[in-house]
Design an enzyme around this catalytic site. Structure first.
Site, PDB file in Angstrom:
ATOM      1  N   THR A  19       1.519   2.834  -5.974  1.00  0.00           N
ATOM      2  CA  THR A  19       2.089   4.649  -5.429  1.00  0.00           C
ATOM      3  C   THR A  19       1.061   4.976  -4.789  1.00  0.00           C
ATOM      4  O   THR A  19       0.881   5.663  -3.586  1.00  0.00           O
ATOM      5  CB  THR A  19       2.151   5.437  -6.622  1.00  0.00           C
ATOM      6  N   SER A  62       3.070   0.831  -9.241  1.00  0.00           N
ATOM      7  CA  SER A  62       4.524  -0.189  -8.212  1.00  0.00           C
ATOM      8  C   SER A  62       3.326  -0.222  -6.548  1.00  0.00           C
ATOM      9  O   SER A  62       3.667  -0.659  -5.503  1.00  0.00           O
ATOM     10  CB  SER A  62       5.378   0.528  -7.255  1.00  0.00           C
ATOM     11  N   SER A  88      -0.070  -5.381 -14.681  1.00  0.00           N
ATOM     12  CA  SER A  88      -0.751  -3.529 -13.665  1.00  0.00           C
ATOM     13  C   SER A  88      -0.829  -2.608 -15.573  1.00  0.00           C
ATOM     14  O   SER A  88      -1.910  -2.374 -15.745  1.00  0.00           O
ATOM     15  CB  SER A  88      -0.452  -3.032 -12.671  1.00  0.00           C
ATOM     16  N   HIS A 105       8.161   9.587  -9.699  1.00  0.00           N
ATOM     17  CA  HIS A 105       8.462   8.910 -10.592  1.00  0.00           C
ATOM     18  C   HIS A 105       9.443   8.928 -10.350  1.00  0.00           C
ATOM     19  O   HIS A 105      10.392   8.195 -11.570  1.00  0.00           O
ATOM     20  CB  HIS A 105       6.854   8.504 -12.138  1.00  0.00           C
ATOM     21  N   TRP A 125      -1.476   3.976  -3.699  1.00  0.00           N
ATOM     22  CA  TRP A 125      -1.335   2.666  -1.887  1.00  0.00           C
ATOM     23  C   TRP A 125      -0.572   3.699  -0.885  1.00  0.00           C
ATOM     24  O   TRP A 125      -0.704   3.766   0.551  1.00  0.00           O
ATOM     25  CB  TRP A 125      -1.175   1.268  -1.984  1.00  0.00           C
ATOM     26  N   ARG A 145       7.750  -2.881  -7.290  1.00  0.00           N
ATOM     27  CA  ARG A 145       7.258  -4.086  -6.772  1.00  0.00           C
ATOM     28  C   ARG A 145       7.649  -5.551  -8.049  1.00  0.00           C
ATOM     29  O   ARG A 145       8.646  -5.043  -9.024  1.00  0.00           O
ATOM     30  CB  ARG A 145       5.526  -4.003  -7.762  1.00  0.00           C
TER      31      ARG A 145
HETATM   32  P1  A3P Z   1      -2.573  -3.817 -10.026  1.00  0.00           P
HETATM   33  O1  A3P Z   1      -3.060  -3.146 -11.533  1.00  0.00           O
HETATM   34  O2  A3P Z   1      -2.126  -5.332  -9.489  1.00  0.00           O
HETATM   35  O3  A3P Z   1      -4.537  -4.422  -9.078  1.00  0.00           O
HETATM   36  P2  A3P Z   1      -0.174   2.535  -9.139  1.00  0.00           P
HETATM   37  O4  A3P Z   1      -0.926   3.594  -7.810  1.00  0.00           O
HETATM   38  O5  A3P Z   1       1.346   2.984  -9.045  1.00  0.00           O
HETATM   39  O6  A3P Z   1      -0.049   3.532  -9.981  1.00  0.00           O
HETATM   40  O7  A3P Z   1      -0.265   1.359  -8.837  1.00  0.00           O
HETATM   41  C1  A3P Z   1      -1.456   0.606  -8.891  1.00  0.00           C
HETATM   42  C2  A3P Z   1      -1.390  -0.568  -8.706  1.00  0.00           C
HETATM   43  O8  A3P Z   1      -2.042  -0.494  -7.088  1.00  0.00           O
HETATM   44  C3  A3P Z   1      -3.069  -1.387  -9.086  1.00  0.00           C
HETATM   45  O9  A3P Z   1      -2.171  -2.855  -9.374  1.00  0.00           O
HETATM   46  C4  A3P Z   1      -4.053  -1.847  -8.188  1.00  0.00           C
HETATM   47  O10 A3P Z   1      -4.923  -1.862  -7.521  1.00  0.00           O
HETATM   48  C5  A3P Z   1      -3.110  -1.320  -7.073  1.00  0.00           C
HETATM   49  N1  A3P Z   1      -3.461  -0.905  -5.616  1.00  0.00           N
HETATM   50  C6  A3P Z   1      -4.525   0.460  -5.399  1.00  0.00           C
HETATM   51  N2  A3P Z   1      -4.751   1.214  -4.533  1.00  0.00           N
HETATM   52  C7  A3P Z   1      -4.247  -0.333  -4.115  1.00  0.00           C
HETATM   53  C8  A3P Z   1      -4.442  -0.415  -2.197  1.00  0.00           C
HETATM   54  N3  A3P Z   1      -5.088   0.364  -1.317  1.00  0.00           N
HETATM   55  N4  A3P Z   1      -4.044  -1.896  -1.869  1.00  0.00           N
HETATM   56  C9  A3P Z   1      -3.341  -3.054  -2.787  1.00  0.00           C
HETATM   57  N5  A3P Z   1      -2.923  -2.211  -4.300  1.00  0.00           N
HETATM   58  C10 A3P Z   1      -3.683  -1.369  -4.602  1.00  0.00           C
END
Ligand code: A3P
Length: 311
Positions: free
Chosen positions: A55, A53, A149, A119, A57, A141
């Site tokens: 996380t 979602s 993803s 989670h 970021w 998300r």
């Molecule tokens: P995508 O696979 O669509 O690129 P999580 O951190 O919950 O595992 O989620 C990973 C998703 O967040 C991935 O999506 C990743 O690229 C995206 N993500 C990671 N860092 C980010 C950032 N700084 N800004 C926006 N999206 C980010």
């Protein structure tokens, strides 16, 4: 634990259902132990998400925001911990706060406010979290982007001997609610309802909103967490600095996130792929979209804003 028949898992091989939610088998003991051992403090801040979602970021954003008095949030400030640590190291999962081995450094030693993520669905949060005044930030998300993803992520981190999952397979399991910490719909609804009942303790945020108006959402987050930006900080451009520091472009290009691994062996780069909203348009078939729209309509219609945006 009711060990109902294990479905074919998406990452670890198997998922087990526990009180209505699907957990990776390898995590279930940690989850149960953390429910018993995790001791929340009133000043704690908890980020709750389903996997994929955003996380990583939000961990970075929350760390930069809440710790800005100690660490000047500027991509040029080479002393900032986010430039040399993956966000998952700075903001640990409370599921890792258990009494077994592989325990993360003792979180009770962290300076308040302590930052954790989880989670876990709302219903499974440790009792100490429910009994405390700690604040919860829930990030969700568009499930269409989560599926894409998740598909990329699982195929990247799965053990080679397990082969790869097709997008159709990931879609089908997710649709049926069988995904780590899912059903996704129940996870989202649990926190959504709680945010309506206690808006001062649960902040409900969508990845897409954060992408669209990051400055606005960051200011709202700061207000919610009781650390609003002062006029002086506004004049200094602190909001923009935090957003630049935590941007996909910045984080994904750092040496630590390109070349290093977590203690679990997971490559940090696995958490950064595209970082956009709407990538599902490049992958999902019209039939998949139609099926998801129907479920979004049916299950999430109470969250009318989400349902509207995600279709
Ligand atoms: P995508 O696979 O669509 O690129 P999580 O951190 O919950 O595992 O989620 C990973 C998703 O967040 C991935 O999506 C990743 O690229 C995206 N993500 C990671 N860092 C980010 C950032 N700084 N800004 C926006 N999206 C980010």
């Amino acid at each position: 634990i009711s060990t109902l028949p294990a479905e074919k898992g998406l990452i670890s091989g198997h998922l087990h259902q526990y009180q209505g939610f699907w957990y990776p088998t390898m995590h279930i003991q940690k989850v149960l132990a953390s429910q018993k051992h995790f001791q929340a403090q009133d000043t704690d801040i908890l980020l709750a998400t389903t996997p994929k979602s955003g996380t990583t970021w939000l961990k970075a954003i929350l760390f930069a925001l809440v710790k800005r008095v100690h660490y000047h949030p500027d991509p040029q400030n080479m002393d900032h911990p986010l430039l040399t640590n993956n966000p998952h190291v700075l903001v640990p999962f409370l599921e890792n706060k258990h009494s077994g081995k592989n325990q993360i450094p003792d979180p009770t030693s962290y300076a308040p406010p302590r930052l954790f993520s989880t989670h876990l669905p709302l219903a499974h949060l440790p009792q100490s979290v429910k009994d405390s005044a700690c604040k919860v930030v829930y990030l969700c998300r568009n499930p269409k982007d989560i599926i894409v993803s998740l598909w990329h992520f699982t195929n990247r981190v799965r053990h080679k001997s397990m082969g790869t999952n097709s997008l159709e397979e990931v879609f089908e399991y997710f649709r049926r609610g069988v995904s780590g910490y899912g059903p996704f719909w129940d996870h989202v609804l649990g926190y959504w309802k709680e945010s309506l009942e206690g808006p001062e303790t649960v902040f409900f945020l969508k990845y897409e909103e954060m992408k669209e108006k990051p400055g606005l959402q960051l200011r709202r987050l700061a207000e919610f967490l009781g650390c609003p930006f002062s006029p002086k900080e506004e004049a200094q451009g602190v909001v923009d600095n935090i957003l630049r520091l935590c941007s996909f472009e910045n984080l994904s290009n750092l040496d630590v996130n390109k070349n290093e691994k977590l203690s679990t062996g997971m490559e940090n780069s696995a958490f950064f792929r595209r970082g956009e909203a709407g990538d599902w348009r490049n992958y999902l078939t019209a039939e998949m979209v139609e099926q998801l729209d129907r479920i979004i309509e049916e299950k999430l219609q109470v969250i009318c804003v989400c349902a509207g945006d995600w279709r």
